[in-house]
Design a protein around this motif. Structure first.
Motif, mmCIF file in Angstrom:
data_model
loop_
_atom_site.group_PDB
_atom_site.id
_atom_site.type_symbol
_atom_site.label_atom_id
_atom_site.label_comp_id
_atom_site.label_asym_id
_atom_site.label_seq_id
_atom_site.Cartn_x
_atom_site.Cartn_y
_atom_site.Cartn_z
ATOM 1 N N SER A 43 43.463 8.084 58.280
ATOM 2 C CA SER A 43 43.008 8.722 59.535
ATOM 3 C C SER A 43 43.983 9.814 59.964
ATOM 4 N N SER A 44 44.316 10.663 59.027
ATOM 5 C CA SER A 44 45.271 11.722 59.344
ATOM 6 C C SER A 44 44.715 13.091 58.969
ATOM 7 N N PHE A 45 45.150 14.066 59.701
ATOM 8 C CA PHE A 45 44.740 15.460 59.462
ATOM 9 C C PHE A 45 45.958 16.329 59.730
ATOM 10 N N ASN A 46 46.830 16.391 58.749
ATOM 11 C CA ASN A 46 48.118 17.057 58.925
ATOM 12 C C ASN A 46 48.048 18.538 58.591
ATOM 13 N N PHE A 47 48.925 19.275 59.231
ATOM 14 C CA PHE A 47 48.931 20.739 59.150
ATOM 15 C C PHE A 47 50.309 21.175 58.655
ATOM 16 N N ASN B 207 45.775 18.908 55.330
ATOM 17 C CA ASN B 207 45.565 17.748 54.483
ATOM 18 C C ASN B 207 44.819 16.686 55.275
ATOM 19 N N PHE B 208 43.582 16.423 54.861
ATOM 20 C CA PHE B 208 42.733 15.469 55.561
ATOM 21 C C PHE B 208 42.646 14.213 54.708
ATOM 22 N N GLN B 209 43.056 13.073 55.250
ATOM 23 C CA GLN B 209 42.988 11.815 54.519
ATOM 24 C C GLN B 209 42.309 10.767 55.390
ATOM 25 N N ASN C 73 41.388 19.488 50.706
ATOM 26 C CA ASN C 73 42.420 20.197 51.440
ATOM 27 C C ASN C 73 42.032 21.663 51.578
ATOM 28 N N GLU C 74 42.495 22.249 52.654
ATOM 29 C CA GLU C 74 42.175 23.651 52.915
ATOM 30 C C GLU C 74 43.453 24.448 52.973
#
Lengths: 114, 115
Positions: B73-77, B67-69, B58-59
């Motif tokens: 297949s998700s890349f939530n902000f 949050n990259f999972q 996570n960044e």
């Protein structure tokens, strides 16, 4: 550092006229792109260029022409403008990075075709 | 085929609330890159972050976190303690290796931060 610029920023034209939108970048990025942004469609790729004299079609190329004689310039021409080409046009550039190149966008050109 | 879905068309929250913007992507490549861009009311498109498919950490950047999972297949902000200046349209995007740096954008999520 000017980055990436577009001109004109606003343009009103009439159906059937030829219009050229200019894009200029000062980073010497190899790749350049043209998008149009419309409500309900998001950003759609019109044309892109991997280097000078190399261009290729994107998702919605019909009615548009591009050229890339110099690395820093990537003009987009609407040869005979139609009302459906009323849109906001964005130019972008990136360094080649095998897909990892981040695209940086110009400020956009708002085009109205009457 | 590559695809980016931002299911939330529009979100409104009151200032200082936390808000998460969802992004789900589809790709067959094992090497790919994910991006978030911000488009404020002034209209320009501003790059926020790029992640590659091999880095699931996570960044966090100030009030922003991602949050990259890969499993979902998700890349939530997530924006923490939102501010009015965060009001914008946010785009999630995907790029695959050897695709001439072409990016596929989601349709965007319009975020309203109410004072």
């Amino acid at each position: 550092d000017a980055g990436i610029t577009q001109s004109p920023r606003y343009k009103i034209t009439e159906t059937g006229r030829q219009v050229t939108l200019m894009c200029h970048q000062t980073w010497s990025h190899s790749y350049m792109f043209w998008y149009r942004q419309d409500l309900g469609h998001g950003l759609r790729l019109i044309y892109y260029s991997a280097a000078a004299d190399i261009t290729d079609k994107g998702e919605v190329p019909d009615g548009y022409v591009v050229s890339r004689s110099k690395t820093e310039n990537f003009p987009l021409t609407l040869e005979s403008a139609t009302r459906s080409q009323t849109s906001v046009y964005f130019c972008a550039s990136s360094r080649p990075g095998q897909g990892e190149g981040t695209q940086y966008f110009g400020p956009g050109t708002r085009l109205l075709v009457l | 085929a590559q695809k980016v879905t931002q299911a939330q068309t529009e979100i409104s929250v009151v200032e200082k609330e936390d808000v998460t913007l969802d992004c789900v992507y589809e790709t067959r490549d094992t090497t790919y890159y994910l991006f978030w861009y911000k488009q404020p009311p002034s209209g320009e498109l501003v790059f926020l972050i790029r992640r590659n498919s091999f880095d699931e950490q996570n960044e966090i950047s100030g009030r922003y976190s991602w949050n990259f999972q890969k499993s979902t297949s998700s890349f939530n902000f997530t924006i923490t303690a939102s501010q009015v200046v965060d009001s914008a349209v946010y785009f999630c995007a995907l790029s695959e290796r050897y695709r001439d740096d072409k990016i596929i954008f989601g349709k965007g999520t319009r975020l309203h931060i109410l004072p």
